[in-house]
Design an enzyme around this catalytic site. Sequence first.
Site, PDB file in Angstrom:
ATOM      1  N   GLU A  31      37.892  40.557 -66.930  1.00 16.67           N
ATOM      2  CA  GLU A  31      36.470  40.257 -67.059  1.00 16.67           C
ATOM      3  C   GLU A  31      35.721  41.528 -66.644  1.00 16.67           C
ATOM      4  OE1 GLU A  31      33.090  37.209 -65.312  1.00 16.67           O
ATOM      5  OE2 GLU A  31      35.171  36.897 -64.758  1.00 16.67           O
ATOM      6  N   ARG A  44      50.298  36.600 -57.744  1.00 18.34           N
ATOM      7  CA  ARG A  44      49.384  37.733 -57.570  1.00 18.34           C
ATOM      8  C   ARG A  44      49.974  38.736 -56.617  1.00 18.34           C
ATOM      9  NH1 ARG A  44      44.016  36.159 -58.943  1.00 18.34           N
ATOM     10  NH2 ARG A  44      43.025  37.905 -57.887  1.00 18.34           N
ATOM     11  N   LYS A 102      37.567  41.224 -56.706  1.00 18.88           N
ATOM     12  CA  LYS A 102      36.453  42.018 -57.201  1.00 18.88           C
ATOM     13  C   LYS A 102      35.149  41.672 -56.499  1.00 18.88           C
ATOM     14  CE  LYS A 102      37.578  41.375 -61.537  1.00 18.88           C
ATOM     15  NZ  LYS A 102      37.431  41.149 -62.971  1.00 18.88           N
TER      16      LYS A 102
HETATM   17  P1  ATP Z   1      39.371  39.060 -58.980  1.00 20.85           P
HETATM   18  O1  ATP Z   1      39.758  37.869 -58.179  1.00 20.85           O
HETATM   19  O2  ATP Z   1      39.623  40.358 -58.286  1.00 20.85           O
HETATM   20  O3  ATP Z   1      37.991  38.973 -59.560  1.00 20.85           O
HETATM   21  P2  ATP Z   1      40.299  38.149 -61.467  1.00 20.85           P
HETATM   22  O4  ATP Z   1      41.597  37.479 -61.645  1.00 20.85           O
HETATM   23  O5  ATP Z   1      39.092  37.299 -61.511  1.00 20.85           O
HETATM   24  O6  ATP Z   1      40.381  39.045 -60.188  1.00 20.85           O
HETATM   25  P3  ATP Z   1      40.186  39.271 -64.067  1.00 20.85           P
HETATM   26  O7  ATP Z   1      39.365  40.389 -64.571  1.00 20.85           O
HETATM   27  O8  ATP Z   1      39.896  37.933 -64.569  1.00 20.85           O
HETATM   28  O9  ATP Z   1      40.062  39.312 -62.492  1.00 20.85           O
HETATM   29  O10 ATP Z   1      41.726  39.613 -64.185  1.00 20.85           O
HETATM   30  C1  ATP Z   1      42.377  40.105 -65.320  1.00 20.85           C
HETATM   31  C2  ATP Z   1      43.829  39.824 -65.198  1.00 20.85           C
HETATM   32  O11 ATP Z   1      44.368  40.424 -64.013  1.00 20.85           O
HETATM   33  C3  ATP Z   1      44.102  38.333 -65.081  1.00 20.85           C
HETATM   34  O12 ATP Z   1      45.131  37.986 -65.965  1.00 20.85           O
HETATM   35  C4  ATP Z   1      44.520  38.142 -63.645  1.00 20.85           C
HETATM   36  O13 ATP Z   1      45.436  37.104 -63.532  1.00 20.85           O
HETATM   37  C5  ATP Z   1      45.125  39.487 -63.291  1.00 20.85           C
HETATM   38  N1  ATP Z   1      45.008  39.749 -61.846  1.00 20.85           N
HETATM   39  C6  ATP Z   1      43.889  39.760 -61.098  1.00 20.85           C
HETATM   40  N2  ATP Z   1      44.173  39.962 -59.800  1.00 20.85           N
HETATM   41  C7  ATP Z   1      45.519  40.096 -59.714  1.00 20.85           C
HETATM   42  C8  ATP Z   1      46.443  40.320 -58.638  1.00 20.85           C
HETATM   43  N3  ATP Z   1      46.017  40.448 -57.386  1.00 20.85           N
HETATM   44  N4  ATP Z   1      47.756  40.379 -58.933  1.00 20.85           N
HETATM   45  C9  ATP Z   1      48.186  40.270 -60.197  1.00 20.85           C
HETATM   46  N5  ATP Z   1      47.382  40.057 -61.249  1.00 20.85           N
HETATM   47  C10 ATP Z   1      46.057  39.958 -61.027  1.00 20.85           C
HETATM   48 MG    MG Z   2      38.567  36.157 -63.269  1.00 20.96          MG
END
Ligand code: ATP
Ligand code: MG
Length: 562
Positions: free
Chosen positions: A40, A266, A276
């Site tokens: 995102e 994760r 984020k």
């Molecule tokens: P955040 O919680 O930091 O906002 P998010 O999952 O909302 O992270 P996205 O931009 O939606 O952020 O993530 C893109 C991809 O990265 C998704 O498929 C998510 O599952 C993966 N991802 C995010 N954080 C991690 C992590 N700590 N370990 C592994 N994969 C991750």
């Molecule tokens: Mg997300």
Amino acid sequence: MSDSENANSVTKPTNFIRNIIDKDLASGKHTAIKTRFPPEPNGFLHIGHAKSICINFGIAEDYQGLCNLRFDDTNPAKEESAYAEAIAKDVQWLGFKWAGDIHHSADYFDKLYGFAEELIEKGLAYVCELSMEEMRTYRGTLTETGKNSPFRDRSVEDNLDLLRKMKAGDYEDGSMALRAKIDMSSPNINMRDPVIYRIKKAHHIRTGDKWCIYPTYDFTHGISDAIEGITHSLCTLEFEDHRPLYDWFLDNISIECHPQQIEFSRLNLEHTITSKRKLNQLVVENVVDGWDDPRMPTISGMRRRGYSSAAIRDFISRTGVTKKVHTVEMSLLENSVREDLGDNAPRAMAVLKPLKVTISNYPEDKVEEINAPRHPQNEDMGTRKIYFSKTLFIDQADFRESANKKYKRLVLGKAVRLRNAYVITCDEIVKDAEGNITELKCRYDENTLGKNPEGYKPKGVIHWVSESHSKAATIRLYDRLFNVPNPASEDDFLSAVNPDCLQVIENARVELSLVEAKPEDVFQFEREGYFCADRFEHSAENLVFNRTVTLRDSWAKIEAKG
Ligand code: ATP
Ligand code: MG
């Protein structure tokens, strides 16, 4: 590259995701593999995303498949194109190539809307006028089933009419929403008539003002995967409970492709944050200087700190792919960085806290050029010129008036070797009125260049620079951003910020060869650690180095060898 490293990079360790893919290929369910990385664009990518990138792009690479980069941009309020650009750069810098053009969920808004109407026509979606608050109460809890919305049984015609009016902008934000008609008593709360479309009169970075209703993540994600022909939709464990919904949408709309969602755990890293939202808070509250501050666990922060993409990929591969929730120690990441830099970073000398040394028996105007190896184990890296002269600098920490045998540096009346140069002996200390040491008067032994002295033994080896053939530099010493291993679990994670995470040294002295350092070049400053010329602020006129990582405690061994 050593044999073991070579072996590492060719034999891909298997994991449960690969096992599934192997089976799908063997059974003929798929003949080609297609994955996607769907960030995102609401912030910069962090080390956790690096894991997801390595898994998705890595698997596509290994199976000669494709991996899409898709911006999951369904939330108009929080997204910015600057983030999208930074994300694309980070993926490239990590060493991966996406298939074709960059995709956007927003590119599918028309199709998604069509599928929403299809669900209505099938009696599987309805427009609900409960407020957010009411919807929450109606939804029930983990232990209590939900209650049907009073709007659940509208006719197909009414629903279509209302959705079209929602789309035309006839209603206020939050006044109604389109919901899937699934099961309010499902044990899985995600299946209790989830929202598909909400009204949001907001400008979108790609679609402008075309839409005032936006599809939810759950509705968008799986359908976008299917539109792109993704075979395996790899995501993190928090989506496990959403999988039945992912499948429900795809089962109930007219689309051929049905990707398999597979969840992995994760990556969490000690002493830092992988959210984020929280990273954004650090930026907004000026705890750090932006998303790419070298203290940030963002890909761009680590890059600016001097971590190579190879080191990050190596670290990620060491963390494995499992379903077990785990938090990895920062030292594991730092070890990958050290291993990479130990082999690849040229050596240089920098004196962080200069102390003047005058060589009393050295001619006033003489300057000696010495060829010093760029790397002690790798001759191919060549040499650089260092200069010996009457006035030098050593580090304040490398001198003591008196010390015991364990102190392997310079002591009054004793001898030490200057790295790549002569052995010197300290004869005299000069102090200011307050008693601070301002200068040392030493003697050099002219028969010690590349040779052991006769009849005495220097205590150790220290680094140095010549006064006339060195430059002033700004050096930033970075340390862990948080004092506690798990800052995210603190009531106020900001209170756990390490007050000593950055120390700026303005008047360090570095050897002359470093004026040629280009932004992002990394060096081992002998005995001090690995340092990277700042990507944005460093230039030949204004030398700025960031400490990438400290050395292992191995200097003692090198000192013993002399
Ligand atoms: P955040 O919680 O930091 O906002 P998010 O999952 O909302 O992270 P996205 O931009 O939606 O952020 O993530 C893109 C991809 O990265 C998704 O498929 C998510 O599952 C993966 N991802 C995010 N954080 C991690 C992590 N700590 N370990 C592994 N994969 C991750
Ligand atoms: Mg997300």
